[in-house]
Design a protein around this motif. Structure first.
Motif, PDB file in Angstrom:
ATOM      1  N   LEU A  83       0.870  -1.324   0.127  1.00  0.00           N
ATOM      2  CA  LEU A  83      -0.016   0.036   0.030  1.00  0.00           C
ATOM      3  C   LEU A  83       0.903   1.266   0.081  1.00  0.00           C
ATOM      4  CD1 LEU A  83      -2.480   1.598   0.342  1.00  0.00           C
ATOM      5  CD2 LEU A  83      -2.273   1.311   2.984  1.00  0.00           C
ATOM      6  N   MET A  84       1.893   1.239   0.874  1.00  0.00           N
ATOM      7  CA  MET A  84       2.813   2.631   0.989  1.00  0.00           C
ATOM      8  C   MET A  84       3.698   2.656  -0.372  1.00  0.00           C
ATOM      9  SD  MET A  84       4.025   2.040   4.874  1.00  0.00           S
ATOM     10  CE  MET A  84       4.714   3.856   4.715  1.00  0.00           C
ATOM     11  N   LEU A  85       4.029   1.759  -1.104  1.00  0.00           N
ATOM     12  CA  LEU A  85       4.569   1.806  -2.225  1.00  0.00           C
ATOM     13  C   LEU A  85       3.684   2.335  -3.345  1.00  0.00           C
ATOM     14  CD1 LEU A  85       6.652  -1.406  -2.270  1.00  0.00           C
ATOM     15  CD2 LEU A  85       7.384   0.798  -2.180  1.00  0.00           C
ATOM     16  N   ALA A  86       2.297   1.806  -3.371  1.00  0.00           N
ATOM     17  CA  ALA A  86       1.261   2.132  -4.348  1.00  0.00           C
ATOM     18  C   ALA A  86       0.951   3.747  -3.962  1.00  0.00           C
ATOM     19  CB  ALA A  86       0.102   1.844  -4.123  1.00  0.00           C
ATOM     20  N   GLN A  87       0.951   4.207  -2.798  1.00  0.00           N
ATOM     21  CA  GLN A  87       0.773   5.666  -2.170  1.00  0.00           C
ATOM     22  C   GLN A  87       1.936   6.585  -2.888  1.00  0.00           C
ATOM     23  OE1 GLN A  87       0.319   5.130   1.838  1.00  0.00           O
ATOM     24  NE2 GLN A  87      -1.802   5.583   1.832  1.00  0.00           N
ATOM     25  N   GLU A 136       5.809  16.827  -5.773  1.00  0.00           N
ATOM     26  CA  GLU A 136       7.021  16.461  -5.272  1.00  0.00           C
ATOM     27  C   GLU A 136       6.932  16.681  -3.706  1.00  0.00           C
ATOM     28  OE1 GLU A 136      10.154  14.960  -5.834  1.00  0.00           O
ATOM     29  OE2 GLU A 136       9.127  15.508  -7.672  1.00  0.00           O
ATOM     30  N   GLU A 137       6.328  17.458  -3.187  1.00  0.00           N
ATOM     31  CA  GLU A 137       5.972  17.314  -1.824  1.00  0.00           C
ATOM     32  C   GLU A 137       5.470  16.141  -1.131  1.00  0.00           C
ATOM     33  OE1 GLU A 137       3.516  20.277   1.561  1.00  0.00           O
ATOM     34  OE2 GLU A 137       4.389  21.003  -0.242  1.00  0.00           O
ATOM     35  N   ASP A 138       4.404  15.783  -2.016  1.00  0.00           N
ATOM     36  CA  ASP A 138       3.716  14.572  -1.605  1.00  0.00           C
ATOM     37  C   ASP A 138       4.556  13.272  -1.788  1.00  0.00           C
ATOM     38  OD1 ASP A 138       1.290  13.154  -0.633  1.00  0.00           O
ATOM     39  OD2 ASP A 138       0.719  12.661  -2.506  1.00  0.00           O
ATOM     40  N   LYS A 139       5.364  13.288  -2.750  1.00  0.00           N
ATOM     41  CA  LYS A 139       6.240  12.245  -2.890  1.00  0.00           C
ATOM     42  C   LYS A 139       7.273  12.136  -2.069  1.00  0.00           C
ATOM     43  CE  LYS A 139       7.767   9.888  -7.078  1.00  0.00           C
ATOM     44  NZ  LYS A 139       6.582   9.099  -7.273  1.00  0.00           N
ATOM     45  N   GLN A 140       7.775  13.018  -1.700  1.00  0.00           N
ATOM     46  CA  GLN A 140       8.978  13.279  -0.450  1.00  0.00           C
ATOM     47  C   GLN A 140       8.455  12.693   0.936  1.00  0.00           C
ATOM     48  OE1 GLN A 140      11.988  13.727  -0.620  1.00  0.00           O
ATOM     49  NE2 GLN A 140      12.350  13.904   1.496  1.00  0.00           N
ATOM     50  N   GLU A 141       7.020  13.291   1.272  1.00  0.00           N
ATOM     51  CA  GLU A 141       6.187  12.586   2.310  1.00  0.00           C
ATOM     52  C   GLU A 141       5.930  11.293   2.563  1.00  0.00           C
ATOM     53  OE1 GLU A 141       1.704  13.010   3.739  1.00  0.00           O
ATOM     54  OE2 GLU A 141       2.652  14.877   3.433  1.00  0.00           O
TER      55      GLU A 141
END
Length: 167
Positions: free
Chosen positions: A52-56, A63-68
């Motif tokens: 799930l975390m990998l899918a998220q 970019e901010e969401d990807k970093q989070e």
């Protein structure tokens, strides 16, 4: 109805939400399953949670969401030291490698070095060298040589020893 049946149903619901990219609903289903009643980690649920975390992470828009999402994954890896189930350890190791966490992948696979279908000393040697763990690399090469001695394996072992001694 048993606890396992209930868990299996929830796993199916989780899988369906994951396939449909309903990641919030998938998360709501899997989070309560991460620990058993006695407080022990449920490794099957943890593997699903990592998926799930990998899918998220993969579906992050900014970019901010990807970093989070990356930092959340890193925290999960940081909190997970060893995994008793070899197949789940393989999944965690592969995921760690995708994230560039070579040392973590090595840490997950090391206890399963004798599980031929999971990993072997050749892979562990390669991983150890990637994060400059020469002592570990030498130990793996020794085991590779001992399992089937030949001149090439001996030469490589001696080269590793020489490089280690020059450090």
């Amino acid at each position: 109805e048993s606890v396992q049946d209930d868990r299996d149903i929830k796993y199916l619901m989780f899988k369906n939400h994951l396939i449909l990219n309903n990641l919030k609903k998938a998360e709501a289903i899997i989070l309560p399953l991460l620990y058993d009643i006695d407080g022990k980690r449920n490794w099957e649920a943890f593997q699903k949670y990592l998926k799930l975390m990998l899918a998220q992470y993969a579906s992050a828009k900014t970019e901010e969401d990807k970093q989070e999402k990356y930092l959340a994954l890193k925290r999960l890896f940081d909190k997970t030291d060893s995994i008793p189930n070899a197949e789940i350890a393989r999944f965690f190791a592969d995921s760690a490698l995708e994230m560039g966490l070579v040392k973590k992948a090595y840490q997950y696979l090391l206890p399963h070095s004798e599980s031929r279908n999971i990993t072997g000393h050749s892979e562990l040697l390669s991983l150890a060298l990637q994060f400059s763990y020469y002592h570990g690399a030498i130990l793996h090469q020794e085991k590779i040589y001992a399992s089937s001695p030949n001149i090439d394996r001996l030469t490589y072992l001696l080269d590793l020893l020489g490089a280690f001694l020059l450090m």
